[in-house]
Design a protein around this motif. Structure first.
Motif, PDB file in Angstrom:
ATOM      1  N   LEU A 170      -7.177  -3.268   3.353  1.00 33.47           N
ATOM      2  CA  LEU A 170      -7.351  -2.891   4.766  1.00 33.47           C
ATOM      3  C   LEU A 170      -8.464  -3.710   5.409  1.00 33.47           C
ATOM      4  CD1 LEU A 170      -6.850   0.991   4.569  1.00 33.47           C
ATOM      5  CD2 LEU A 170      -5.307  -0.703   5.548  1.00 33.47           C
ATOM      6  N   ASN A 223       0.830  -1.211   0.000  1.00 32.62           N
ATOM      7  CA  ASN A 223       0.000   0.000   0.000  1.00 32.62           C
ATOM      8  C   ASN A 223       0.860   1.256   0.000  1.00 32.62           C
ATOM      9  OD1 ASN A 223      -2.467  -1.147  -0.126  1.00 32.62           O
ATOM     10  ND2 ASN A 223      -3.020  -0.822   2.017  1.00 32.62           N
ATOM     11  N   HIS A 251       0.456   3.523  -3.107  1.00 24.98           N
ATOM     12  CA  HIS A 251      -0.426   4.682  -2.966  1.00 24.98           C
ATOM     13  C   HIS A 251       0.240   5.922  -2.369  1.00 24.98           C
ATOM     14  CE1 HIS A 251      -3.557   1.826  -3.860  1.00 24.98           C
ATOM     15  NE2 HIS A 251      -3.367   1.152  -2.730  1.00 24.98           N
TER      16      HIS A 251
HETATM   17  N1  LIG Z   1       0.168   3.890   2.877  1.00 21.38           N
HETATM   18  C1  LIG Z   1      -0.794   4.511   2.195  1.00 21.38           C
HETATM   19  N2  LIG Z   1      -0.610   5.745   1.709  1.00 21.38           N
HETATM   20  C2  LIG Z   1      -1.565   6.402   1.010  1.00 21.38           C
HETATM   21  N3  LIG Z   1      -2.808   5.874   0.754  1.00 21.38           N
HETATM   22  C3  LIG Z   1      -3.063   4.649   1.215  1.00 21.38           C
HETATM   23  C4  LIG Z   1      -2.105   3.894   1.959  1.00 21.38           C
HETATM   24  N4  LIG Z   1      -2.648   2.731   2.298  1.00 21.38           N
HETATM   25  C5  LIG Z   1      -3.893   2.723   1.795  1.00 21.38           C
HETATM   26  N5  LIG Z   1      -4.148   3.878   1.136  1.00 21.38           N
HETATM   27  C6  LIG Z   1      -5.427   4.278   0.505  1.00 21.38           C
HETATM   28  O1  LIG Z   1      -6.447   3.445   1.035  1.00 21.38           O
HETATM   29  C7  LIG Z   1      -7.078   2.752  -0.017  1.00 21.38           C
HETATM   30  C8  LIG Z   1      -7.456   1.383   0.474  1.00 21.38           C
HETATM   31  O2  LIG Z   1      -6.362   0.517   0.581  1.00 21.38           O
HETATM   32  P1  LIG Z   1      -6.550  -1.010   0.443  1.00 21.38           P
HETATM   33  O3  LIG Z   1      -7.657  -1.364   1.377  1.00 21.38           O
HETATM   34  O4  LIG Z   1      -5.280  -1.696   0.677  1.00 21.38           O
HETATM   35  O5  LIG Z   1      -7.089  -1.220  -1.025  1.00 21.38           O
HETATM   36  P2  LIG Z   1      -6.269  -1.206  -2.426  1.00 21.38           P
HETATM   37  O6  LIG Z   1      -4.821  -1.214  -2.057  1.00 21.38           O
HETATM   38  O7  LIG Z   1      -6.685  -2.443  -3.094  1.00 21.38           O
HETATM   39  O8  LIG Z   1      -6.721   0.035  -3.107  1.00 21.38           O
HETATM   40  C9  LIG Z   1      -6.114   2.739  -1.149  1.00 21.38           C
HETATM   41  O9  LIG Z   1      -6.784   2.656  -2.383  1.00 21.38           O
HETATM   42  C10 LIG Z   1      -5.429   4.068  -0.990  1.00 21.38           C
HETATM   43  O10 LIG Z   1      -6.185   5.107  -1.579  1.00 21.38           O
END
Ligand SMILES: Nc1ncnc2c1ncn2[C@@H]1O[C@H](COP(=O)(O)OP(=O)(O)O)[C@@H](O)[C@H]1O
Ligand SMILES: [Mg+2]
Length: 453
Positions: free
Chosen positions: A403, A360, A364
């Motif tokens: 998550l 993640n 992201h």
């Molecule tokens: N470490 C991070 N930094 C920035 N945004 C994050 C981070 N972790 C998660 N996110 C945000 O939370 C959302 C949900 O994460 P996740 O549940 O892992 O779904 P996915 O990775 O499949 O999109 C991500 O799409 C992203 O927008």
């Protein structure tokens, strides 16, 4: 048989039993009444005949006197007077008043069985006329009982009809909620967990409805959770597949091509007897193969994390970091992971959190540093954290499965997950607390041995 019909039948049976008892009582009362009436009629007839007999001797025509006496009973409701001749034949008989509503023969058989009669031998000079007999005839009395019975039957039938229709209507109302419940259960049985029943009605039923609605909610929630887990599983599988395909294409493909080219060139070098060139090619082939082996190992460890974790969480995290370092050389990875061993499910969940958290952060957050830790924070908790200094979660962040899946894995172990973030580029910190069983200091092998025992 439906409950409503069963209850109705039961009530009808009870009413029929009451009717039977009432009939028996009416029968006894009828018998008593007839007995009383007949006995007192005989007594009345007795005194009338005695009175007539007293004056027969002073009569100039005893035969006419006897006829008059018999005629005086004409039109009586209960008594019939007869003159029985010396030979036993009936010489004269009075006329009974016929009943207005003659009773049916069966009722007469039931009630009019007893005979009441009294015989008076004629006195003095009229002795040769024979004897006078009075009989009490129960026809009129049975007819009265019959009329009474018909009225009672009418009233009881009307009463039963009213009671049964009322019970039918009340049962219909009372059972409607159960019908609703049964329809809702049917829907649940067909997998529609949104079925609900209204929580109104009698208190006892309300408790059942509430319990039913709670059950439906729970089923709905676990159905949705299953759905999410399945989606997450297929997303993860899809992501992993495409990443492995990319790895094979980008990392293995060019090296295989290089090995092929090197191998093809060897025969021409051999024909020219260029030993140094052959040796260089062979060295190049070995280097390429080593490179491919390295990548294959990293791909295999991603495919089979359990194998990776088998050597310890610390070892697995090193591999994870090595995997990302080759792909994201611009990011600094720090780690501080305990080398203690924990039960397999705890180690796997801890690794999955570190894996998804890192993925993640990389995907992201655009971070420059990612830190992974796993330590025993209190004697009974394994604390796992992933923190980055990237963009952080924003209000527009997707609700992904990563998550959610993490939370569900942690919940299964009775732990909790804390996601600390701010949207001012302070990054994201995941803090997972996994409760450890009593023997957390044991080695993994002794865990396996204990659980196998
Ligand atoms: N470490 C991070 N930094 C920035 N945004 C994050 C981070 N972790 C998660 N996110 C945000 O939370 C959302 C949900 O994460 P996740 O549940 O892992 O779904 P996915 O990775 O499949 O999109 C991500 O799409 C992203 O927008
Ligand atoms: Mg994710």
């Amino acid at each position: 048989m439906p409950l409503r019909r069963r209850l109705l039948l039961l009530v009808a049976l009870v009413l029929a039993a009451c009717l039977l008892v009432a009939s028996v009582l009416t029968y006894w009362a009828g018998l008593r009444k007839i007995d009383l009436e007949m006995s007192s009629a005989i007594e009345v007839g007795d005194s009338a005949v005695m009175e007539a007999m007293a004056s027969i001797d002073s009569s100039t025509d005893p035969a006419a006197h006897v006829r008059r006496t018999i005629a005086s009973f004409n039109g009586d409701r209960h008594l019939v007077a007869r003159l029985i001749g010396p030979d036993g034949e009936v010489v004269d008989v009075s006329q009974l008043k016929p009943p207005a509503d003659p009773p049916p023969a069966w009722l007469f058989d039931l009630l009019g069985r007893h005979s009441y009669s009294r015989t008076f031998p004629l006195p003095g000079a009229s002795k040769n006329l024979g004897q006078l007999r009075i009989d009490a005839d129960p026809h009129n009395e049975v007819s009265e009982v019959w009329e009474d019975l018909k009225l009672k039957l009418l009233i009881v039938t009307a009463f039963c009809a009213v009671v049964l229709s009322l019970i039918y209507a009340i049962l219909g109302r009372a059972l409607r909620p159960l019908e609703d419940l049964s329809a809702a259960l049917h829907r649940i049985g067909q997998g529609d967990y949104t079925a609900k029943v209204s929580e109104t009605g009698p208190q006892d039923l309300q408790d059942i409805y509430r319990a039913f609605n709670r059950m439906a909610d729970e089923l709905n929630a676990s159905e949705q959770q299953n759905h999410r887990l399945n989606e997450q599983l297929s997303t993860v599988l899809e992501e992993e597949r495409s990443e492995i395909a990319r790895d094979l294409h980008d990392e293995i493909g060019p090296f295989l091509f290089a090995v092929d080219v090197d191998a093809q060139s060897i025969p021409s070098h051999l024909s020219r007897d260029a030993k140094d060139a052959v040796s260089d090619r062979a060295k190049a082939i070995r280097q390429n193969v080593q490179h491919m082996q390295l990548h294959l190992r990293s791909i295999l460890s991603r495919l089979r994390p359990a194998l990776l974790i088998d050597q310890g969480l610390d070892h697995a995290v090193e591999n994870l970091i090595a995997f990302w370092r080759t792909r994201r050389p611009g990011i600094t990875f720090n780690s501080q992971v305990t080398n203690e061993r924990f039960p397999a499910n705890i180690e796997e969940t801890a690794f999955r959190i570190l894996q998804e958290g890192t993925s993640n952060a990389v995907r992201h957050g655009k971070p420059s540093t990612i830190t992974l830790t796993a330590r025993i924070s209190s004697p009974r908790t394994l604390e796992v954290t992933v923190s980055d200094d990237g963009t952080g979660l924003s209000a527009t962040s997707n609700r992904g499965f990563g998550l959610i899946g993490m939370r569900e894995r942690i919940a299964i172990l009775g732990g909790k997950l804390n996601v600390v973030t701010s949207n001012d580029a302070q990054g994201v910190t995941l803090i997972a607390e996994l409760p450890l069983p009593e023997k957390s200091k044991q080695t993994r092998n002794s865990y396996l041995a204990t659980s196998a025992a």
